[in-house]
Design a protein around this motif. Structure first.
Motif, short mmCIF file in Angstrom:
data_model
loop_
_atom_site.label_atom_id
_atom_site.label_comp_id
_atom_site.label_asym_id
_atom_site.label_seq_id
_atom_site.Cartn_x
_atom_site.Cartn_y
_atom_site.Cartn_z
N ARG A 155 -2.58 0.29 -10.80
CA ARG A 155 -3.25 1.07 -9.51
C ARG A 155 -3.20 2.64 -9.80
N VAL A 181 -6.89 5.82 -5.58
CA VAL A 181 -5.55 6.17 -5.60
C VAL A 181 -5.57 7.67 -5.77
N CYS A 192 -6.68 3.42 -10.71
CA CYS A 192 -8.03 2.82 -9.95
C CYS A 192 -8.37 4.31 -8.92
N THR A 201 0.93 -1.07 -0.04
CA THR A 201 0.04 -0.06 0.10
C THR A 201 0.70 1.22 0.06
N THR A 217 2.44 1.80 -3.51
CA THR A 217 1.41 2.41 -4.34
C THR A 217 1.36 3.84 -4.04
N GLU A 261 -5.32 -3.65 -2.56
CA GLU A 261 -4.24 -3.57 -3.63
C GLU A 261 -4.15 -4.45 -4.98
N HIS A 317 1.54 -3.83 -12.10
CA HIS A 317 0.53 -3.70 -11.11
C HIS A 317 0.37 -2.29 -10.81
N PRO A 370 -5.87 -4.42 -8.71
CA PRO A 370 -6.41 -3.74 -9.60
C PRO A 370 -7.82 -4.44 -9.93
#
Length: 264
Positions: free
Chosen positions: A146, A152, A149, A111, A114, A196, A142, A198
């Protein structure tokens, strides 16, 4: 552990152990040559952690936009110094390329990684005007997925510049990693694995193309397919490519993967 062999890429690639040194040597030569002619801005900080830095490679003229490439390594290995030469094809096409390092597990959770990449994208965007294209490999696939998404936090002015995201051999569902030995390093729990992943999120209305090598492990073919199907996006399967050499075509401006990243 149950899923160890499914994600053990190196066990199924001839000469796998030679790749990191080969990448590092090629990357170093590219960085040195680009810095010597004034086309590399190196070691720019985007956060407080020692690893929160990126290198920015410029084309020969004014950039037409920015590409952010995020490296892989299962969130606990490598840094930007292994991948510099993979900017070559994109800079040849007239785009600047930012390559960030990021904090690694077990020092931080996925996390937090990201969030670090979101900061890296926002910082890199201040150096280059125009559209932004996101791409990354494996765990980096990945991380760029993210970025599009909805949960985020990327600044709206930066997000509004996103034109295309291309996850390469991405890890789109992290739940299988709960049953791998590498989770001793990653420290995933069930809740974080869901958040986490996607495929558990709706994507923004941004074009996306998922790439994977035809010769990759079945688990990676599945991971790529799951993301493409969940987001209703195109899936491109590179013939004859495995998890490592799928990156080789990034050095060539006319390759299908470079054209795909730039939306051509």
């Amino acid at each position: 552990m149950k899923n160890d062999i499914a994600y053990a890429n190196g066990d199924f690639i001839p000469g796998a152990a030679d790749y990191p040194d080969r990448w590092a040597d090629a990357a170093r030569a590219f960085r040195e040559s680009e810095a010597a002619i004034g086309r590399a801005r190196l070691n720019t900080a985007y956060g407080e952690h020692d690893r929160e830095k990126f290198d920015l490679f410029h084309p020969s003229g004014r950039p037409e936009g920015l590409v952010v490439f995020v490296h892989g390594g299962y969130w606990h290995k490598f840094d930007r110094s292994y991948w510099s030469h993979f900017a070559r094809g994109l800079t040849h096409c007239g785009f600047a390329v930012a390559m960030p390092s990021y904090p690694l597990a077990p020092d931080v959770r996925i996390t937090e990684i990201t969030r670090a990449i979101a900061r890296a994208v926002q910082k890199a965007a201040t150096y280059v005007q125009g559209p932004i294209f996101l791409t990354g490999h494996s765990a980096g696939g990945h991380l760029v997925a993210r970025m599009v998404c909805r949960d985020v936090a990327v600044a709206e002015d930066v997000r509004g510049r996103f034109k295309h995201v291309v996850p390469i051999s991405p890890l789109s569902d992290l739940r299988p990693f709960l049953e791998t030995s590498m989770n001793d390093s990653l420290g995933l729990d069930a809740a974080e694995a869901i958040v986490e992943s996607p495929i558990t999120h709706e994507s923004l209305r941004i074009p996306a193309t998922v790439w994977v090598g035809a010769e990759e492990r079945p688990a990676f073919l599945d991971q790529a397919r799951w993301l493409a199907e969940r987001w209703h996006r195109d899936l491109r399967i590179a013939p004859g490519r495995h998890h490592f050499d799928i990156l080789d075509d990034l050095e060539h401006p006319d390759s299908p993967i470079v054209r795909s990243i730039l939306g051509a």
